[in-house]
Structures are given as structure tokens and as C-alpha cells.
Design an enzyme around this catalytic site. Sequence first.
Site, PDB file in Angstrom:
ATOM      1  N   HIS A 102     -36.996  30.022  -0.100  1.00  0.00           N
ATOM      2  CA  HIS A 102     -36.570  28.672  -0.542  1.00  0.00           C
ATOM      3  C   HIS A 102     -36.958  28.472  -2.058  1.00  0.00           C
ATOM      4  CE1 HIS A 102     -37.339  24.568  -0.816  1.00  0.00           C
ATOM      5  NE2 HIS A 102     -36.701  24.296   0.186  1.00  0.00           N
ATOM      6  N   GLU A 171     -28.446  25.743  -0.792  1.00  0.00           N
ATOM      7  CA  GLU A 171     -29.445  24.500  -1.277  1.00  0.00           C
ATOM      8  C   GLU A 171     -29.438  24.555  -2.951  1.00  0.00           C
ATOM      9  OE1 GLU A 171     -32.411  22.971   1.917  1.00  0.00           O
ATOM     10  OE2 GLU A 171     -33.453  24.554   0.578  1.00  0.00           O
TER      11      GLU A 171
END
Length: 267
Positions: A102, A171
Amino acid sequence: MSKKIIIANWKNHPESLGQAKEILESIGNYLGNLEEQSFSLIICPPFVFTEEVAKVLESTSLGSRVSLGAQDIAPDDETALTGEVSGAMLKKLNVRYAIVGHSERRWKLGESDEIVNRKLKAVLRNEMIPVVCVGERERNGGYKEFLKNQIETTFAGLAADDVSKCIIAYEPVWAISTNPDAKPDNPEETIKIFDFIKDTLIENWNFQSEAGTFALKIENLPKILYGGSVTDKNSQDFLSHREINGILVGGASVRKEEFISILAKVA
Ligand code: PGA
């Protein structure tokens, strides 16, 4: 058409277990009234709530409608690593998915591609499904080169079969809602980048060695989701495209009403 995948990344929210249970209750009430669930839902709570969320899933009808995910995993199985949570522990709680790479871990905590690669292998070793986040920090002239390099180092050493088992979450870092001036990507641009990610994977996992030919076939490419400032206002802009296999929702996934409204639109 395969089911869209919705991943709720609760990050370090909510503050209390009581609030976490309220979110689950709202989701349970909503899903309980659906005749058919046309999407897969994966909830990734913070580690302190994983066991309790697992119990709620086990003891209610949510268990058949929602899968449990983790936001991270220890990079090694055997080594003592203070503060980490091992794949074996997660597996025992019926965690089926684990996010690795992430951007908040990569950029705010300095997690390197090499560590992400070890974590990705740890997820696979423990027979869970990796949700591998990739994304550029800025969409400047060199961003495709950056992305290619990040993908190659993050997936380094994986067999084609293992690459196929992953879910990729694209992302772009600048689009994550907690960044100043964050705004969602334009879905048409997102689709072009998905094509670039697929080309990069095919290029890298199509080679011959003494051990044989390793080819990642087009039909076995990982599913790719979009994440970054997804809200109930824009979720459908992304999900209406066949090429976008789902969404990874951060901030909006702990805002109960808004998250239900996102699910209602997919349903
Ligand atoms: P956001 O977060 O939806 O709040 O932008 C997405 C993520 O960080 O996974």
C-alpha cells in the site's frame, strides 16, 4: 461477466471495536436484503480487530457474503519480528486476502519494493490471495517507466502461475484521499494504465529458461482494481467499465451510509 470486487481498506479506523461492529452490522443488514449479491466483498480491518471481525463473520450470515482480508503481513514466516503479524496467524483467523505494498506503507513508512516482494511471497506461501498495490507518485513524464520498474521489482521471482493468483490494485498515490489536493483518476486514463500494467506483466512473464517456458497468458492475467478517492459519487464511473474489475475503497469504506450507497450502486 465476472463479479466486480469491492475491497474495503479500513486503514487505522475506526477507533473502537464497537464502531467496527456497527459498520459490519450496517453491511450485514444491507446484504441480508439482497436477493443476489452480484459483487465480491472483502473487508480489511486493522489487525487489532481482525479476530473480532472474523468472529462476527463466522457467527452471522455475513460469513457467506464477505471475505476477510488483512492490510499487511510479516515478510518472513519463521524469523522473530517484533510488531509484525505472521501469515500463519492470519490464516488461522480465516483471512483469505492480504494487501501488500500500500502506498502509505511505501511512502510514509519507507517500505521498499524488496520488502513488498517478500511480503507478497509470504502471502502466497500461506495460501492467501495477495492484493498488490502499485501506483505512481506523480503523473509526470516518467511515470510509466516508474510504474514498470515498480511492477518488475514488486513481482520479481514469482512464477507466472503465482502472478495469476494476485489481484492488482492500481492506486495512483496523488489520488489517495488523504493527500493534499487528491482527486480521483479519470476512468478512461485508468483503463489505459491497466493496459500498460498488463503489457508489462506479459513482457516479463514470458520467457524460456532451462526449467521450461514460463508464459503468463492473457486469459490468466491478474484482475486489476482501481483505488484512490473512490466515493459513492464516482464509484460507478469506474465500475461501469468492463476493464475495471473492481475498486479498493479507503476513507469511504468506514463511512457507513456512504459505503452502503457504493454497494447499492454495484448491486
Ligand atoms: P481512499 O484510499 O479511498 O481514501 O483514497 C484508498 C486507499 O488508500 O487504499
